[in-house]
Design a protein around this motif. Structure first.
Motif, PDB file in Angstrom:
ATOM      1  N   THR A  98      18.079   4.649  -8.144  1.00  0.00           N
ATOM      2  CA  THR A  98      17.933   6.109  -8.127  1.00  0.00           C
ATOM      3  C   THR A  98      19.230   6.834  -8.455  1.00  0.00           C
ATOM      4  OG1 THR A  98      18.296   6.102  -5.726  1.00  0.00           O
ATOM      5  CG2 THR A  98      16.008   6.041  -6.503  1.00  0.00           C
ATOM      6  N   ARG A  99      20.370   6.131  -8.359  1.00  0.00           N
ATOM      7  CA  ARG A  99      21.649   6.766  -8.704  1.00  0.00           C
ATOM      8  C   ARG A  99      21.852   6.833 -10.208  1.00  0.00           C
ATOM      9  NH1 ARG A  99      23.563   3.555  -4.325  1.00  0.00           N
ATOM     10  NH2 ARG A  99      24.442   2.022  -5.798  1.00  0.00           N
ATOM     11  N   ARG A 100      21.369   5.840 -10.919  1.00  0.00           N
ATOM     12  CA  ARG A 100      21.589   5.782 -12.364  1.00  0.00           C
ATOM     13  C   ARG A 100      20.286   5.786 -13.152  1.00  0.00           C
ATOM     14  NH1 ARG A 100      24.764   0.414 -12.652  1.00  0.00           N
ATOM     15  NH2 ARG A 100      24.482   0.762 -14.899  1.00  0.00           N
ATOM     16  N   GLY A 101      19.175   5.845 -12.468  1.00  0.00           N
ATOM     17  CA  GLY A 101      17.874   5.859 -13.130  1.00  0.00           C
ATOM     18  C   GLY A 101      16.898   6.721 -12.349  1.00  0.00           C
ATOM     19  N   SER A 102      15.667   6.254 -12.217  1.00  0.00           N
ATOM     20  CA  SER A 102      14.679   7.044 -11.481  1.00  0.00           C
ATOM     21  C   SER A 102      13.513   6.168 -11.050  1.00  0.00           C
ATOM     22  CB  SER A 102      14.153   8.200 -12.346  1.00  0.00           C
ATOM     23  OG  SER A 102      13.362   7.685 -13.424  1.00  0.00           O
ATOM     24  N   ILE A 103      12.778   6.668 -10.045  1.00  0.00           N
ATOM     25  CA  ILE A 103      11.543   6.036  -9.590  1.00  0.00           C
ATOM     26  C   ILE A 103      10.503   7.135  -9.474  1.00  0.00           C
ATOM     27  CG2 ILE A 103      10.403   4.683  -7.794  1.00  0.00           C
ATOM     28  CD1 ILE A 103      13.155   3.685  -6.934  1.00  0.00           C
ATOM     29  N   ALA A 104       9.390   6.986 -10.169  1.00  0.00           N
ATOM     30  CA  ALA A 104       8.309   7.978 -10.140  1.00  0.00           C
ATOM     31  C   ALA A 104       7.048   7.336  -9.568  1.00  0.00           C
ATOM     32  CB  ALA A 104       8.044   8.523 -11.543  1.00  0.00           C
ATOM     33  N   LEU A 105       6.318   8.101  -8.758  1.00  0.00           N
ATOM     34  CA  LEU A 105       5.085   7.618  -8.136  1.00  0.00           C
ATOM     35  C   LEU A 105       3.909   8.448  -8.614  1.00  0.00           C
ATOM     36  CD1 LEU A 105       6.154   7.177  -4.398  1.00  0.00           C
ATOM     37  CD2 LEU A 105       6.203   5.477  -6.215  1.00  0.00           C
ATOM     38  N   ARG A 106       2.772   7.795  -8.746  1.00  0.00           N
ATOM     39  CA  ARG A 106       1.540   8.511  -9.094  1.00  0.00           C
ATOM     40  C   ARG A 106       0.369   7.783  -8.452  1.00  0.00           C
ATOM     41  NH1 ARG A 106      -2.146   7.953 -13.180  1.00  0.00           N
ATOM     42  NH2 ARG A 106      -0.833   6.390 -14.210  1.00  0.00           N
ATOM     43  N   GLU A 107      -0.484   8.557  -7.799  1.00  0.00           N
ATOM     44  CA  GLU A 107      -1.666   7.974  -7.163  1.00  0.00           C
ATOM     45  C   GLU A 107      -2.622   7.463  -8.242  1.00  0.00           C
ATOM     46  OE1 GLU A 107      -3.568   6.887  -3.656  1.00  0.00           O
ATOM     47  OE2 GLU A 107      -1.767   8.159  -3.746  1.00  0.00           O
ATOM     48  N   VAL A 108      -3.129   6.254  -8.052  1.00  0.00           N
ATOM     49  CA  VAL A 108      -4.095   5.669  -8.983  1.00  0.00           C
ATOM     50  C   VAL A 108      -5.496   5.957  -8.451  1.00  0.00           C
ATOM     51  CG1 VAL A 108      -4.928   3.562 -10.081  1.00  0.00           C
ATOM     52  CG2 VAL A 108      -2.485   3.862  -9.646  1.00  0.00           C
ATOM     53  N   ASP A 109      -6.241   6.786  -9.153  1.00  0.00           N
ATOM     54  CA  ASP A 109      -7.581   7.152  -8.699  1.00  0.00           C
ATOM     55  C   ASP A 109      -8.594   6.043  -8.969  1.00  0.00           C
ATOM     56  OD1 ASP A 109      -6.721   9.670  -7.840  1.00  0.00           O
ATOM     57  OD2 ASP A 109      -6.919  10.499  -9.855  1.00  0.00           O
ATOM     58  N   THR A 110      -8.538   5.458 -10.154  1.00  0.00           N
ATOM     59  CA  THR A 110      -9.477   4.401 -10.516  1.00  0.00           C
ATOM     60  C   THR A 110      -8.717   3.265 -11.172  1.00  0.00           C
ATOM     61  OG1 THR A 110     -11.204   6.053 -10.904  1.00  0.00           O
ATOM     62  CG2 THR A 110     -11.574   3.838 -11.802  1.00  0.00           C
ATOM     63  N   LEU A 111      -8.952   2.053 -10.691  1.00  0.00           N
ATOM     64  CA  LEU A 111      -8.294   0.883 -11.251  1.00  0.00           C
ATOM     65  C   LEU A 111      -9.270  -0.295 -11.205  1.00  0.00           C
ATOM     66  CD1 LEU A 111      -5.771  -0.489 -12.384  1.00  0.00           C
ATOM     67  CD2 LEU A 111      -5.044  -0.949 -10.029  1.00  0.00           C
ATOM     68  N   LEU A 112      -9.625  -0.809 -12.370  1.00  0.00           N
ATOM     69  CA  LEU A 112     -10.542  -1.936 -12.462  1.00  0.00           C
ATOM     70  C   LEU A 112      -9.726  -3.204 -12.721  1.00  0.00           C
ATOM     71  CD1 LEU A 112     -13.326  -0.275 -14.665  1.00  0.00           C
ATOM     72  CD2 LEU A 112     -13.142  -0.335 -12.160  1.00  0.00           C
ATOM     73  N   SER A 113      -9.470  -3.943 -11.685  1.00  0.00           N
ATOM     74  CA  SER A 113      -8.649  -5.149 -11.817  1.00  0.00           C
ATOM     75  C   SER A 113      -8.824  -6.018 -10.582  1.00  0.00           C
ATOM     76  CB  SER A 113      -7.170  -4.784 -11.999  1.00  0.00           C
ATOM     77  OG  SER A 113      -6.360  -5.927 -11.918  1.00  0.00           O
ATOM     78  N   GLU A 114      -9.262  -7.253 -10.786  1.00  0.00           N
ATOM     79  CA  GLU A 114      -9.375  -8.179  -9.672  1.00  0.00           C
ATOM     80  C   GLU A 114      -7.988  -8.562  -9.148  1.00  0.00           C
ATOM     81  OE1 GLU A 114     -11.780 -11.518 -10.569  1.00  0.00           O
ATOM     82  OE2 GLU A 114     -13.529 -10.344 -11.171  1.00  0.00           O
ATOM     83  N   VAL A 115      -7.023  -8.608 -10.048  1.00  0.00           N
ATOM     84  CA  VAL A 115      -5.657  -8.899  -9.637  1.00  0.00           C
ATOM     85  C   VAL A 115      -5.143  -7.824  -8.688  1.00  0.00           C
ATOM     86  CG1 VAL A 115      -3.287  -9.196 -10.442  1.00  0.00           C
ATOM     87  CG2 VAL A 115      -5.176 -10.151 -11.765  1.00  0.00           C
ATOM     88  N   ALA A 116      -5.430  -6.558  -8.997  1.00  0.00           N
ATOM     89  CA  ALA A 116      -5.008  -5.462  -8.131  1.00  0.00           C
ATOM     90  C   ALA A 116      -5.718  -5.524  -6.779  1.00  0.00           C
ATOM     91  CB  ALA A 116      -5.277  -4.120  -8.816  1.00  0.00           C
ATOM     92  N   GLU A 117      -6.990  -5.900  -6.796  1.00  0.00           N
ATOM     93  CA  GLU A 117      -7.725  -6.032  -5.543  1.00  0.00           C
ATOM     94  C   GLU A 117      -7.113  -7.114  -4.663  1.00  0.00           C
ATOM     95  OE1 GLU A 117     -11.782  -6.722  -6.533  1.00  0.00           O
ATOM     96  OE2 GLU A 117     -12.096  -4.726  -7.399  1.00  0.00           O
ATOM     97  N   GLU A 118      -6.660  -8.201  -5.269  1.00  0.00           N
ATOM     98  CA  GLU A 118      -6.004  -9.259  -4.509  1.00  0.00           C
ATOM     99  C   GLU A 118      -4.697  -8.759  -3.892  1.00  0.00           C
ATOM    100  OE1 GLU A 118      -5.492 -12.472  -7.197  1.00  0.00           O
ATOM    101  OE2 GLU A 118      -7.637 -12.944  -7.338  1.00  0.00           O
TER     102      GLU A 118
END
Length: 319
Positions: free
Chosen positions: A66-86
């Motif tokens: 965060t001192r030399r770059g950035s971190i951005a967050l965004r809520e994911v409303d819909t995500l179709l992924s079995e990997v994400a579910e795991e």
């Protein structure tokens, strides 16, 4: 889940990727070397379960991103992924119950900032409350409740108390201590004009039927404030915007301020002081409930896990 977008300095990218790979709640990790132009660096994106987000963000922050770059967050409303579910299932608790402290501090901090738009909203809300009192209109009072922006600084105050963040507490106090007097100061000449034009009179305050609850302080005043404060904090944490609107309609902060202006202008000082009392009860109740809700939530990242070991390893090697 949350989409995390990181602009990482090139010398921190490998460590950041190692940290993300070490957390079971982080998945769908991608990297584009040299994609960032200003500031120069690499672009990393991933999806993180809410329960793991606080650990991940803290680890990335400790890397100095965060001192030399950035971190951005965004809520994911819909995500179709079995990997994400795991990844969600790998989180230690249900994601809907988790707190992302960095996100919460950022959101409440923005809402607690004294800006021209904040002053405009609180002034409009106070004027609506004055009209609601003058016309004995509960509908207009509800409109004033919804328009009022005061819940933001109150929620930020609760966050500041739990986090011991004096800077956030100062911003919240400034917004409230300037916002309410400013709005009431604008509402006072407006009330004088309504009185001059004959739209309102002292007798009208004696025949209120729909909005007399504003200045009548009772045991349920604190009960409603506590329930609204708890619901509001939960709505911000989850987040549930529809529930937050319900909170705005439950508390009588702005209407109490507007009623106090009308009562004082009409010489009804007893009702004016009762309105100020209602305002104080609601504000204290909201902050107290919000603080209690936050204290009941996990406040610190879990130490000793694979992510923490990787972070300590990197920090020790790059001290």
């Amino acid at each position: 889940m949350l989409n995390v977008r990181v602009i990482s300095p090139s010398d921190r990218t490998d460590a950041a990727l190692t940290l993300l790979h070490g957390d079971a709640g982080a998945t769908l990790i991608t990297v584009q070397r040299g994609a960032a132009v200003e500031p120069a660096g690499d672009l990393i994106e991933c999806v993180v379960a809410r329960e793991s987000a606080d650990d991940v963000l803290t680890a990335l922050t400790e890397l100095g991103i965060t001192r030399r770059g950035s971190i951005a967050l965004r809520e994911v409303d819909t995500l179709l992924s079995e990997v994400a579910e795991e990844a969600v299932e790998s989180a230690p608790a249900p994601t809907s119950d988790s707190v992302v402290w960095q996100e919460l501090v950022a959101q409440t901090g923005e809402a607690a900032t004294l800006t021209p738009s904040f002053l405009a909203f609180i002034t409009i809300a106070c004027l609506l409350a004055v009209v609601g009192v003058a016309t004995d209109s509960a509908v207009t009072i509800v409109g004033a409740m919804v328009v009022g922006p005061e819940f933001g600084p109150l929620a930020a105050t609760a966050v500041a108390l739990v986090r011991k963040d004096f800077r956030l507490a100062a911003h919240s106090a400034l917004a409230l201590l300037v916002g309410f007097p400013f709005a009431m100061g604008i509402a006072w000449p407006a009330t004088l004009l309504f009185d001059y034009w004959g739209w309102i009179s002292p007798d009208s305050l004696d025949h209120l039927r729909n909005v007399d609850f504003i200045y009548k302080v009772g045991p349920f005043s604190m009960v409603v404030a506590l329930l609204a404060g708890a619901a509001g904090m939960l709505a911000i944490m989850t987040p549930k915007s529809a529930a937050l609107v319900g909170v705005f309609i439950s508390v009588t902060t702005i209407p109490a301020a507007g009623f106090a202006v009308v009562a004082a202008t009409m010489g009804e000082w007893h009702k004016a002081f009762m309105s100020i009392g209602q305002l104080a009860v609601n504000m204290v109740g909201i902050v107290a409930a919000g603080t209690i809700v936050l204290w009941l939530r996990p406040r610190h990242m879990v130490r000793g896990g694979s992510l923490d070991r990787l972070r300590r390893w990197w920090l020790s090697d790059n001290a």
